[in-house]
Design an enzyme around this catalytic site. Structure first.
Site, PDB file in Angstrom:
ATOM      1  N   ARG A   6     -16.577 -32.650   1.209  1.00  0.00           N
ATOM      2  CA  ARG A   6     -15.201 -32.814   1.643  1.00  0.00           C
ATOM      3  C   ARG A   6     -14.870 -34.290   1.780  1.00  0.00           C
ATOM      4  NH1 ARG A   6     -14.213 -29.283   5.350  1.00  0.00           N
ATOM      5  NH2 ARG A   6     -12.617 -30.315   6.559  1.00  0.00           N
ATOM      6  N   GLU A  52      -5.617 -21.717   4.153  1.00  0.00           N
ATOM      7  CA  GLU A  52      -5.257 -20.771   5.192  1.00  0.00           C
ATOM      8  C   GLU A  52      -3.959 -21.300   5.796  1.00  0.00           C
ATOM      9  OE1 GLU A  52      -8.115 -20.223   8.362  1.00  0.00           O
ATOM     10  OE2 GLU A  52      -6.746 -18.851   9.397  1.00  0.00           O
ATOM     11  N   LYS A  58      -7.395 -29.544  10.709  1.00  0.00           N
ATOM     12  CA  LYS A  58      -6.129 -28.966  11.155  1.00  0.00           C
ATOM     13  C   LYS A  58      -6.114 -28.714  12.654  1.00  0.00           C
ATOM     14  CE  LYS A  58      -6.123 -25.988   7.708  1.00  0.00           C
ATOM     15  NZ  LYS A  58      -5.822 -24.812   6.889  1.00  0.00           N
TER      16      LYS A  58
HETATM   17  P1  ATP Z   1      -9.533 -27.970   8.247  1.00  0.00           P
HETATM   18  O1  ATP Z   1     -10.991 -28.268   8.371  1.00  0.00           O
HETATM   19  O2  ATP Z   1      -8.665 -29.156   8.201  1.00  0.00           O
HETATM   20  O3  ATP Z   1      -9.044 -26.954   9.227  1.00  0.00           O
HETATM   21  P2  ATP Z   1      -9.856 -25.930   6.341  1.00  0.00           P
HETATM   22  O4  ATP Z   1     -11.035 -26.042   5.473  1.00  0.00           O
HETATM   23  O5  ATP Z   1      -9.945 -24.962   7.445  1.00  0.00           O
HETATM   24  O6  ATP Z   1      -9.396 -27.360   6.804  1.00  0.00           O
HETATM   25  P3  ATP Z   1      -8.323 -24.474   4.452  1.00  0.00           P
HETATM   26  O7  ATP Z   1      -6.893 -24.115   4.510  1.00  0.00           O
HETATM   27  O8  ATP Z   1      -9.314 -23.390   4.596  1.00  0.00           O
HETATM   28  O9  ATP Z   1      -8.561 -25.597   5.524  1.00  0.00           O
HETATM   29  O10 ATP Z   1      -8.632 -25.318   3.163  1.00  0.00           O
HETATM   30  C1  ATP Z   1      -8.170 -25.009   1.878  1.00  0.00           C
HETATM   31  C2  ATP Z   1      -9.090 -25.649   0.890  1.00  0.00           C
HETATM   32  O11 ATP Z   1      -9.121 -27.053   1.081  1.00  0.00           O
HETATM   33  C3  ATP Z   1     -10.512 -25.163   1.070  1.00  0.00           C
HETATM   34  O12 ATP Z   1     -11.034 -24.855  -0.211  1.00  0.00           O
HETATM   35  C4  ATP Z   1     -11.235 -26.304   1.683  1.00  0.00           C
HETATM   36  O13 ATP Z   1     -12.565 -26.326   1.282  1.00  0.00           O
HETATM   37  C5  ATP Z   1     -10.455 -27.504   1.164  1.00  0.00           C
HETATM   38  N1  ATP Z   1     -10.536 -28.635   2.096  1.00  0.00           N
HETATM   39  C6  ATP Z   1     -10.254 -28.632   3.421  1.00  0.00           C
HETATM   40  N2  ATP Z   1     -10.508 -29.829   3.966  1.00  0.00           N
HETATM   41  C7  ATP Z   1     -10.971 -30.624   2.964  1.00  0.00           C
HETATM   42  C8  ATP Z   1     -11.410 -31.979   2.884  1.00  0.00           C
HETATM   43  N3  ATP Z   1     -11.432 -32.773   3.960  1.00  0.00           N
HETATM   44  N4  ATP Z   1     -11.802 -32.458   1.685  1.00  0.00           N
HETATM   45  C9  ATP Z   1     -11.777 -31.664   0.599  1.00  0.00           C
HETATM   46  N5  ATP Z   1     -11.388 -30.390   0.597  1.00  0.00           N
HETATM   47  C10 ATP Z   1     -10.979 -29.860   1.772  1.00  0.00           C
HETATM   48 MG    MG Z   2     -11.012 -23.079   6.239  1.00  0.00          MG
END
Ligand code: ATP
Ligand code: MG
Length: 562
Positions: free
Chosen positions: A265, A39, A275
């Site tokens: 994760r 995102e 984020k």
């Molecule tokens: P955050 O929790 O940091 O806001 P998010 O999951 O909202 O991260 P996205 O932009 O939705 O961020 O993530 C893109 C991809 O990266 C998704 O498929 C998510 O599952 C993966 N992802 C995010 N954080 C991690 C992590 N700590 N380890 C592995 N994969 C991750």
């Molecule tokens: Mg997300």
């Protein structure tokens, strides 16, 4: 694709790769298609690197492809700056999506059509309950939810209202579109989830043309299906969303049937991978920006001098499982040191200079000595370093009254200057305050290159720079951003910020070859650690970031005190 990684490639086995292999073997999948779906609401962090390495890695290993898809369904938080930085970061990490760059927003018209399809089939309805009422009606983990009074409103009425929602006739929050599934489901995600909400927000790509936006759950799986994704790999928090993912794929005329798989994760000690938190640190100026070298963002790690190869190696070592765990930051540092030990050129830099005057070296003259660039890599060759009568050595390499185990320079003692000569300290010069300001020394011209013809030995080899030839530098030493491994676990995360996470060293002196524009990437300052030139460097002064120290001093200090 990545030559330097091949040594580890053979061993990659995890449940995701097993699933893909089995699907290919059984002919359930002709060609694997994955996607990395960020995102664009912040910069990527090292947790995302795990997901990128998995999605692109699987596609590469099995001869398929990986799409880069922006899940841009929440215009209130998304910005073009993030869209650009994410692409830069994925490329930097070493992956390429070729033609396959997609945006969920490109599917808005199709998604709208499918929402209408659900309404028409009695599988979605416009609900006039407020967000709070919806929450109250939803029930709990132990109690079923209650039907909304609007659940059975006529199809035509929902169709009309949904069209008017799109046209912008209603206030934000006035109405939503919900899938009609099961308010008594044991899975709360199946209790008539919201699939569209009203947002009068301008979108970075679609501008003001939409007043309603699909939720993540509605957009994500359908975008997967449109792109022909076969294996939709996401993190464990989406496990409970899988029934909804499958329900939507079942109930919509989608062109393909992707399946979702969840992995744990990445959690990393001494930092946070969220984020929302990282935005807070930037906005409240606890760090200098998204690319502050203390940040776990890919742009921060890059500015810190961490090579992408080390991150890919790290991703391989941590593997892919379904068990949540916390990875020690020291593992990342280990991967960085391992890679840089093999690849980084060596240079000499004196971080805390103490002047040395060699009394028996002819005044006004100098010479060029050969220095090996990288003892681990014969192809790296050698360079010339200037040597002269006045040098700088590291202040901590001299002690006037040394304790037993101190083998470096002391009055009357002989040491080796790296790539140069043996040197003996003959006198110590102090200022009025008693501070040592200069050492007077003699060198042995017969020891050029660092060995004595008579075979005599010395116990220490020091790095040095020629005073007149060296160039000034500022060096930034970084430590963990947080003092504890699990920041925020015991209260406000800001209370756990490490006040000593940045140490500025001014007045450092580095060998002149470092001003050479050919010096790029991360280098080793001999006996100190790995460093890279920062973009804050000016014509008058170079600025270096310490990527990582040679050994893990932090872990040692902790082991001693704990
Ligand atoms: P955050 O929790 O940091 O806001 P998010 O999951 O909202 O991260 P996205 O932009 O939705 O961020 O993530 C893109 C991809 O990266 C998704 O498929 C998510 O599952 C993966 N992802 C995010 N954080 C991690 C992590 N700590 N380890 C592995 N994969 C991750
Ligand atoms: Mg997300």
């Amino acid at each position: 694709m990545h030559d330097s990684d091949t040594e580890n490639d053979e061993g990659l086995r995890d449940f995701v790769r097993e699933v893909v292999r089995a699907d290919l073997d059984a002919g359930r999948t002709q060609s694997v298609v994955t996607r990395f779906p960020p995102e664009p609401n912040g910069y990527l962090h090292i947790g995302h690197a795990k997901s990128i390495c998995l999605n692109f890695g699987v596609a590469e290993e099995f001869g398929g492809r990986c799409n880069l898809r922006f899940d841009d369904t929440n215009p209130t938080k998304e910005e073009q700056e993030y869209i650009d930085s994410i692409q830069e970061d994925v490329r930097w990490l070493g992956f390429d999506w070729g033609e396959h760059l997609y945006f969920a927003s490109d599917n808005f018209e199709k998604l709208y059509e499918w929402a209408v399809h659900l309404i028409s089939n009695g599988k979605a309805y416009v609900d006039d309950l407020s967000a709070e009422e919806i929450r109250n009606y939803r029930g709990t983990l132990t109690e079923p939810g209650k039907d909304s009074p609007f659940r059975d409103r006529p199809t035509d009425e929902s169709l009309d209202l949904f069209a008017r929602m799109r046209a912008g006739e209603f206030e934000e929050g006035a109405r939503v579109l919900r899938a009609k599934i099961d308010m008594a489901s044991g899975n709360i995600n199946m209790r008539d989830p919201v699939i569209y909400r009203i947002l009068h927000a301008s979108h970075p790509r679609t501008g003001d043309s939409w007043h309603i936006y699909p939720t993540y759950d509605f957009a994500h799986g359908q975008s997967d299906a449109i792109e022909g994704v076969t294996h939709s790999i996401c993190t464990l928090e989406f496990e409970d969303h899988r029934p909804l993912y499958d329900w939507l794929v079942e109930n919509l005329p989608v062109p393909s049937r992707p399946r979702q798989y969840e992995f744990a994760r990445l959690n990393l000690s001494h930092t946070v991978l969220s984020k929302r938190r990282l935005i807070q640190f930037v906005e409240e100026k606890h760090v200098s920006g998204w690319d502050d070298p203390r940040m776990p963002t890919l742009s921060g790690l890059r500015r810190r001098g961490i090579p992408p190869e080390a991150l890919r190696d790290f991703a391989k070592r941590i593997g892919v499982t379904k068990n949540d765990s916390v990875v020690e930051m020291s593992l990342l540092e280990h991967c960085v040191r391992e890679h840089l030990n093999k690849t980084a050129d060596r240079r000499m830099a004196v971080l805390n200079p103490l002047k040395v005057v060699i009394e028996n070296y002819p005044e006004g003259s100098s010479e060029e000595l050969d220095a090996i660039n990288n003892p681990e890599d014969d192809d790296a060759g050698s360079r010339k370093v200037p040597f002269s009568r006045e040098l700088y050595i590291e202040r901590e390499d001299f002690m006037e009254d040394p304790p037993k185990k101190f083998f470096r320079l002391a009055p009357g003692r002989e040491v080796r200057l790296r790539y140069a000569y043996f040197l003996t300290c003959t006198d110590v010069v102090k200022d009025d305050a008693g501070e040592i300001v200069e050492l007077r020394c003699n060198y042995d011209p017969a020891t050029k290159g660092g060995t004595a013809p008579d075979g005599r030995k010395v116990k220490a080899t020091l790095h040095w720079v020629s005073a007149a030839h060296s160039i000034p530098a500022e060096v930034r030493l970084y430590d963990y951003l947080f003092t504890r491994a699990d920041p925020g676990a015991d209260g406000d995360i800001l209370d756990d910020l490490n006040p000593d996470s940045l140490t500025l060293l001014d007045g450092c002196r580095v060998e002149p070859s470092l001003a050479d524009s050919k010096t790029s990437g991360t280098i080793q300052f001999e006996r100190q650690g790995y460093f890279c030139i920062d973009r804050d460097s000016t014509a008058d002064e170079l600025v270096f970031n310490r990527t990582v120290a040679l050994r893990d001093t932090w872990a040692k200090i902790q082991a001693k005190s704990g």
